[in-house]
Write a protein that holds these residues in place. Structure first.
Motif, PDB file in Angstrom:
ATOM      1  N   GLY A   1       6.767  -4.077   6.505  1.00 18.54           N
ATOM      2  CA  GLY A   1       7.969  -3.478   5.986  1.00 18.54           C
ATOM      3  C   GLY A   1       7.647  -2.178   5.280  1.00 18.54           C
ATOM      4  N   TYR A   2       8.664  -1.344   5.111  1.00 20.65           N
ATOM      5  CA  TYR A   2       8.448  -0.021   4.537  1.00 20.65           C
ATOM      6  C   TYR A   2       9.533   0.301   3.521  1.00 20.65           C
ATOM      7  CZ  TYR A   2       5.702   0.275   8.818  1.00 20.65           C
ATOM      8  OH  TYR A   2       4.814   0.020   9.833  1.00 20.65           O
ATOM      9  N   LEU A   3       9.142   1.088   2.531  1.00 20.44           N
ATOM     10  CA  LEU A   3      10.098   1.650   1.590  1.00 20.44           C
ATOM     11  C   LEU A   3       9.822   3.148   1.532  1.00 20.44           C
ATOM     12  CD1 LEU A   3      12.373   1.009  -0.466  1.00 20.44           C
ATOM     13  CD2 LEU A   3      10.590   1.054  -2.233  1.00 20.44           C
ATOM     14  N   GLN A   4      10.708   3.929   2.089  1.00 16.72           N
ATOM     15  CA  GLN A   4      10.603   5.386   2.049  1.00 16.72           C
ATOM     16  C   GLN A   4      11.300   5.884   0.803  1.00 16.72           C
ATOM     17  OE1 GLN A   4       8.997   7.575   4.228  1.00 16.72           O
ATOM     18  NE2 GLN A   4       9.524   9.136   2.717  1.00 16.72           N
TER      19      GLN A   4
ATOM     20  N   VAL B   1       5.313  -0.277 -11.160  1.00 15.99           N
ATOM     21  CA  VAL B   1       4.589  -1.040 -10.145  1.00 15.99           C
ATOM     22  C   VAL B   1       5.625  -1.573  -9.165  1.00 15.99           C
ATOM     23  CG1 VAL B   1       3.100  -3.006  -9.668  1.00 15.99           C
ATOM     24  CG2 VAL B   1       2.752  -1.654 -11.746  1.00 15.99           C
ATOM     25  N   TYR B   2       5.389  -1.321  -7.903  1.00 18.49           N
ATOM     26  CA  TYR B   2       6.328  -1.743  -6.867  1.00 18.49           C
ATOM     27  C   TYR B   2       5.778  -2.974  -6.141  1.00 18.49           C
ATOM     28  CZ  TYR B   2       9.246   2.337  -7.456  1.00 18.49           C
ATOM     29  OH  TYR B   2      10.108   3.278  -7.972  1.00 18.49           O
ATOM     30  N   TYR B   3       6.632  -3.961  -5.975  1.00 17.25           N
ATOM     31  CA  TYR B   3       6.274  -5.207  -5.331  1.00 17.25           C
ATOM     32  C   TYR B   3       7.133  -5.433  -4.094  1.00 17.25           C
ATOM     33  CZ  TYR B   3       4.258  -6.335  -9.911  1.00 17.25           C
ATOM     34  OH  TYR B   3       3.532  -6.316 -11.077  1.00 17.25           O
ATOM     35  N   CYS B   4       6.533  -5.936  -3.053  1.00 23.12           N
ATOM     36  CA  CYS B   4       7.346  -6.425  -1.946  1.00 23.12           C
ATOM     37  C   CYS B   4       7.382  -7.945  -2.001  1.00 23.12           C
ATOM     38  CB  CYS B   4       6.844  -5.933  -0.594  1.00 23.12           C
ATOM     39  SG  CYS B   4       5.249  -6.563  -0.075  1.00 23.12           S
ATOM     40  N   ALA B   5       8.425  -8.503  -1.432  1.00 22.38           N
ATOM     41  CA  ALA B   5       8.640  -9.936  -1.497  1.00 22.38           C
ATOM     42  C   ALA B   5       9.362 -10.407  -0.236  1.00 22.38           C
ATOM     43  CB  ALA B   5       9.460 -10.291  -2.734  1.00 22.38           C
ATOM     44  N   ALA B   6       9.167 -11.675   0.080  1.00 29.62           N
ATOM     45  CA  ALA B   6       9.787 -12.263   1.258  1.00 29.62           C
ATOM     46  C   ALA B   6      10.681 -13.425   0.845  1.00 29.62           C
ATOM     47  CB  ALA B   6       8.720 -12.735   2.245  1.00 29.62           C
ATOM     48  N   HIS B   7      11.847 -13.470   1.464  1.00 25.92           N
ATOM     49  CA  HIS B   7      12.840 -14.504   1.182  1.00 25.92           C
ATOM     50  C   HIS B   7      12.981 -15.358   2.435  1.00 25.92           C
ATOM     51  CE1 HIS B   7      16.622 -16.367   0.149  1.00 25.92           C
ATOM     52  NE2 HIS B   7      16.724 -15.679  -0.975  1.00 25.92           N
ATOM     53  N   ARG B   8      12.832 -16.676   2.286  1.00 25.34           N
ATOM     54  CA  ARG B   8      12.829 -17.560   3.453  1.00 25.34           C
ATOM     55  C   ARG B   8      14.095 -17.458   4.282  1.00 25.34           C
ATOM     56  NH1 ARG B   8      10.334 -21.624   0.047  1.00 25.34           N
ATOM     57  NH2 ARG B   8       8.189 -22.019   0.716  1.00 25.34           N
TER      58      ARG B   8
ATOM     59  N   SER C   1       0.854  -1.183   0.000  1.00 26.28           N
ATOM     60  CA  SER C   1       0.000   0.000   0.000  1.00 26.28           C
ATOM     61  C   SER C   1       0.889   1.231   0.000  1.00 26.28           C
ATOM     62  CB  SER C   1      -0.929   0.014   1.214  1.00 26.28           C
ATOM     63  OG  SER C   1      -0.189   0.054   2.416  1.00 26.28           O
ATOM     64  N   GLY C   2       0.275   2.378  -0.282  1.00 25.40           N
ATOM     65  CA  GLY C   2       1.007   3.629  -0.229  1.00 25.40           C
ATOM     66  C   GLY C   2       1.413   4.191  -1.567  1.00 25.40           C
ATOM     67  N   GLY C   3       1.140   3.452  -2.630  1.00 23.67           N
ATOM     68  CA  GLY C   3       1.462   3.977  -3.949  1.00 23.67           C
ATOM     69  C   GLY C   3       0.506   5.088  -4.347  1.00 23.67           C
ATOM     70  N   GLY C   4       0.803   5.717  -5.467  1.00 21.00           N
ATOM     71  CA  GLY C   4      -0.064   6.788  -5.947  1.00 21.00           C
ATOM     72  C   GLY C   4       0.665   7.713  -6.889  1.00 21.00           C
ATOM     73  N   LEU C   5       0.110   8.900  -7.017  1.00 29.93           N
ATOM     74  CA  LEU C   5       0.683   9.910  -7.892  1.00 29.93           C
ATOM     75  C   LEU C   5       1.567  10.852  -7.091  1.00 29.93           C
ATOM     76  CD1 LEU C   5      -2.512  10.825  -9.947  1.00 29.93           C
ATOM     77  CD2 LEU C   5      -0.670   9.278 -10.623  1.00 29.93           C
ATOM     78  N   ALA C   6       2.675  11.234  -7.673  1.00 25.66           N
ATOM     79  CA  ALA C   6       3.584  12.172  -7.027  1.00 25.66           C
ATOM     80  C   ALA C   6       4.234  13.021  -8.103  1.00 25.66           C
ATOM     81  CB  ALA C   6       4.643  11.433  -6.208  1.00 25.66           C
ATOM     82  N   GLN C   7       4.769  14.135  -7.676  1.00 28.60           N
ATOM     83  CA  GLN C   7       5.536  14.974  -8.583  1.00 28.60           C
ATOM     84  C   GLN C   7       7.020  14.762  -8.314  1.00 28.60           C
ATOM     85  OE1 GLN C   7       4.070  19.011  -8.057  1.00 28.60           O
ATOM     86  NE2 GLN C   7       2.611  18.717  -9.725  1.00 28.60           N
ATOM     87  N   ALA C   8       7.820  15.069  -9.298  1.00 33.08           N
ATOM     88  CA  ALA C   8       9.262  14.955  -9.129  1.00 33.08           C
ATOM     89  C   ALA C   8       9.701  15.751  -7.901  1.00 33.08           C
ATOM     90  CB  ALA C   8       9.975  15.461 -10.378  1.00 33.08           C
TER      91      ALA C   8
ATOM     92  N   GLN D   1       1.004   0.722  -7.676  1.00 32.19           N
ATOM     93  CA  GLN D   1       1.493   1.608  -8.734  1.00 32.19           C
ATOM     94  C   GLN D   1       2.032   2.900  -8.130  1.00 32.19           C
ATOM     95  OE1 GLN D   1       1.492   1.233 -12.292  1.00 32.19           O
ATOM     96  NE2 GLN D   1       2.724   3.102 -12.169  1.00 32.19           N
ATOM     97  N   VAL D   2       3.187   3.291  -8.599  1.00 37.29           N
ATOM     98  CA  VAL D   2       3.774   4.597  -8.269  1.00 37.29           C
ATOM     99  C   VAL D   2       3.994   5.335  -9.582  1.00 37.29           C
ATOM    100  CG1 VAL D   2       5.781   5.796  -7.367  1.00 37.29           C
ATOM    101  CG2 VAL D   2       4.869   3.816  -6.147  1.00 37.29           C
ATOM    102  N   THR D   3       3.434   6.523  -9.674  1.00 35.77           N
ATOM    103  CA  THR D   3       3.575   7.330 -10.874  1.00 35.77           C
ATOM    104  C   THR D   3       4.119   8.688 -10.481  1.00 35.77           C
ATOM    105  OG1 THR D   3       1.693   6.215 -11.912  1.00 35.77           O
ATOM    106  CG2 THR D   3       2.405   8.312 -12.867  1.00 35.77           C
ATOM    107  N   VAL D   4       5.240   9.053 -11.087  1.00 32.83           N
ATOM    108  CA  VAL D   4       5.899  10.314 -10.768  1.00 32.83           C
ATOM    109  C   VAL D   4       5.896  11.190 -12.021  1.00 32.83           C
ATOM    110  CG1 VAL D   4       7.968  11.415  -9.877  1.00 32.83           C
ATOM    111  CG2 VAL D   4       7.373   9.093  -9.128  1.00 32.83           C
ATOM    112  N   SER D   5       5.310  12.350 -11.905  1.00 34.26           N
ATOM    113  CA  SER D   5       5.254  13.266 -13.036  1.00 34.26           C
ATOM    114  C   SER D   5       6.352  14.315 -12.905  1.00 34.26           C
ATOM    115  CB  SER D   5       3.893  13.937 -13.114  1.00 34.26           C
ATOM    116  OG  SER D   5       3.663  14.703 -11.943  1.00 34.26           O
TER     117      SER D   5
END
Length: 123
Positions: free
Chosen positions: A79-82, A93-100, A7-14, A118-122
């Motif tokens: 988990g978070y990605l700042q 499109v940003y994906y999170c994943a888990a490694h055993r 969660s947390g994706g969306g539209l952003a500006q540069a 989805q993350v879209t940066v204009s």
């Protein structure tokens, strides 16, 4: 079974910032390495960042180094990605994943994947 929900994706500006979250259900989140990847249509999925189960080790793709940080809260199974100083080329499109194996911050070999956000940066 491990399920991951981004969660947390969306539209952003540069130049803007966004924070992605990855909620992980199932057992033993704290033993997994958590990774973030991104994909642009027509291109291969690429590694963005990873954090080991303890948080001791992190790794970042060169394209995001110095702009993105990765963290995790094992008590919250999240988990978070700042993402700071966003650029149009971060659009994906940003994906999170888990490694055993949670020992290190791996770039490959992930076992479980989320559906992506989805993350879209204009410019």
């Amino acid at each position: 079974q491990v399920q991951l929900v981004e969660s947390g994706g969306g539209l952003a500006q540069a130049g803007d910032s966004l924070r992605l979250s990855c909620a992980v259900s199932g057992r033993l989140f704290s033993i997994y390495t958590l990774g973030w990847f991104r994909q642009v249509p027509g291109e291969e999925r690429e590694f963005v960042a990873a954090i080991s189960q303890s948080g001791q080790y992190t790794d970042f793709a060169d394209a995001v180094k110095g702009r993105f940080t990765i963290s995790r809260d094992n008590a919250k199974n999240t988990g978070y990605l700042q993402m700071n100083s966003l650029k149009p080329e971060d659009t994906a499109v940003y994906y999170c994943a888990a490694h055993r194996s949670g020992t290190y911050a791996y770039r490959y070999g992930y076992d479980f994947w989320g559906q992506g956000t989805q993350v879209t940066v204009s410019s």
